[in-house]
Scaffold this active site. Sequence first.
Site, mmCIF file in Angstrom:
data_model
loop_
_atom_site.group_PDB
_atom_site.id
_atom_site.type_symbol
_atom_site.label_atom_id
_atom_site.label_comp_id
_atom_site.label_asym_id
_atom_site.label_seq_id
_atom_site.Cartn_x
_atom_site.Cartn_y
_atom_site.Cartn_z
ATOM 1 N N ARG A 13 3.129 -12.533 4.088
ATOM 2 C CA ARG A 13 3.182 -11.735 2.858
ATOM 3 C C ARG A 13 4.088 -12.411 1.820
ATOM 4 O O ARG A 13 3.758 -12.473 0.643
ATOM 5 C CB ARG A 13 3.721 -10.337 3.189
ATOM 6 C CG ARG A 13 3.783 -9.409 1.978
ATOM 7 C CD ARG A 13 4.352 -8.049 2.342
ATOM 8 N NE ARG A 13 3.645 -7.432 3.433
ATOM 9 C CZ ARG A 13 2.492 -6.770 3.295
ATOM 10 N NH1 ARG A 13 1.952 -6.643 2.114
ATOM 11 N NH2 ARG A 13 1.905 -6.232 4.342
ATOM 12 N N ILE B 215 1.139 -3.896 -0.278
ATOM 13 C CA ILE B 215 2.577 -3.678 -0.453
ATOM 14 C C ILE B 215 3.206 -5.019 -0.811
ATOM 15 O O ILE B 215 2.882 -6.048 -0.208
ATOM 16 C CB ILE B 215 3.173 -3.118 0.848
ATOM 17 C CG1 ILE B 215 2.488 -1.785 1.116
ATOM 18 C CG2 ILE B 215 4.697 -3.019 0.751
ATOM 19 C CD1 ILE B 215 3.213 -0.832 1.963
ATOM 20 N N HIS C 267 0.435 6.076 -9.265
ATOM 21 C CA HIS C 267 0.097 6.646 -7.962
ATOM 22 C C HIS C 267 -0.618 7.971 -8.183
ATOM 23 O O HIS C 267 -0.153 8.799 -8.972
ATOM 24 C CB HIS C 267 1.375 6.859 -7.146
ATOM 25 C CG HIS C 267 1.098 7.389 -5.777
ATOM 26 N ND1 HIS C 267 0.603 6.594 -4.766
ATOM 27 C CD2 HIS C 267 1.194 8.634 -5.256
ATOM 28 C CE1 HIS C 267 0.429 7.329 -3.685
ATOM 29 N NE2 HIS C 267 0.782 8.571 -3.951
HETATM 30 C C1 GRF Z 1 -6.038 4.864 -9.001
HETATM 31 O O1 GRF Z 1 -6.266 6.174 -8.561
HETATM 32 C C2 GRF Z 1 -4.586 4.514 -8.844
HETATM 33 O O2 GRF Z 1 -3.733 5.585 -9.073
HETATM 34 C C3 GRF Z 1 -4.525 4.101 -7.398
HETATM 35 O O3 GRF Z 1 -5.720 3.393 -7.181
HETATM 36 C C4 GRF Z 1 -6.705 3.845 -8.097
HETATM 37 C C5 GRF Z 1 -7.176 2.628 -8.835
HETATM 38 O O4 GRF Z 1 -8.248 2.902 -9.685
HETATM 39 N N1 GRF Z 1 -3.325 3.348 -7.125
HETATM 40 P P1 GRF Z 1 -8.691 1.791 -10.744
HETATM 41 O O5 GRF Z 1 -8.918 0.492 -9.982
HETATM 42 O O6 GRF Z 1 -7.623 1.670 -11.771
HETATM 43 O O7 GRF Z 1 -9.987 2.314 -11.295
#
Ligand code: GRF
Length: 207
Positions: free
Chosen positions: A64, A91, A108
């Site tokens: 990583r 991560i 998130h």
């Molecule tokens: C979104 O719901 C974001 O919050 C989460 O992954 C999804 C990504 O969607 N971390 P996109 O690729 O931006 O359409």
Amino acid sequence: MRLGIAISGVGSNMLALAQACRDGRIPADIALVASDRNDAPGLVRATELGLPTATIARNRDETRDQHDARLRAAFESNGVDCIALAGYMRILSADFVAAYAGRLLNIHPSLLPRHKGLHTHRAALAAHDREHGATVHFVVPEMDSGPIIAQAAVPVLPTDDETALAARVLAVEHRIYPQALKLVAEGRVTVANGRCLIDGRRVETFS
Ligand code: GRF
């Protein structure tokens, strides 16, 4: 500000940020859209917008740390000074997070600190939450735990399934991510005692 964006998938948040940069809502230029997957649909959409892209795919024989060092080098060689994770599904190493401390944001799909990790919409339904939502936060080594810059709630309806709830949350993600980046780009966000201050004031409620 020269913004880097990291994606792994569809890239709808990346597009919302790109649009906001383009029409002047965020005082920033997108210097690089990087993906860890060469099949991420968002790469095609970024290219169509004329944005520089790079794929930093994970090699089986690298750690990583090694992968993230390559990702960091890609951002640095493009002069990136702030990074938005937008559906980046890996991560990041402690070294990467430390290198961009205070300049690394994530979105998130939950009202943090509720429902960290994956499958947040399923978790909100299973918990019979009446509200769900999205959070923009600075990234710290502990997952989904950094100081919150912006948050917005949506109702959970009795008829909701995961798909319907995810769509309602995604709509607010597209609103609050540009708002949060604007504040950061304007230098209006500081962190004190693990909490964000905006214009020097603690934010008690988010819309
Ligand atoms: C979104 O719901 C974001 O919050 C989460 O992954 C999804 C990504 O969607 N971390 P996109 O690729 O931006 O359409």
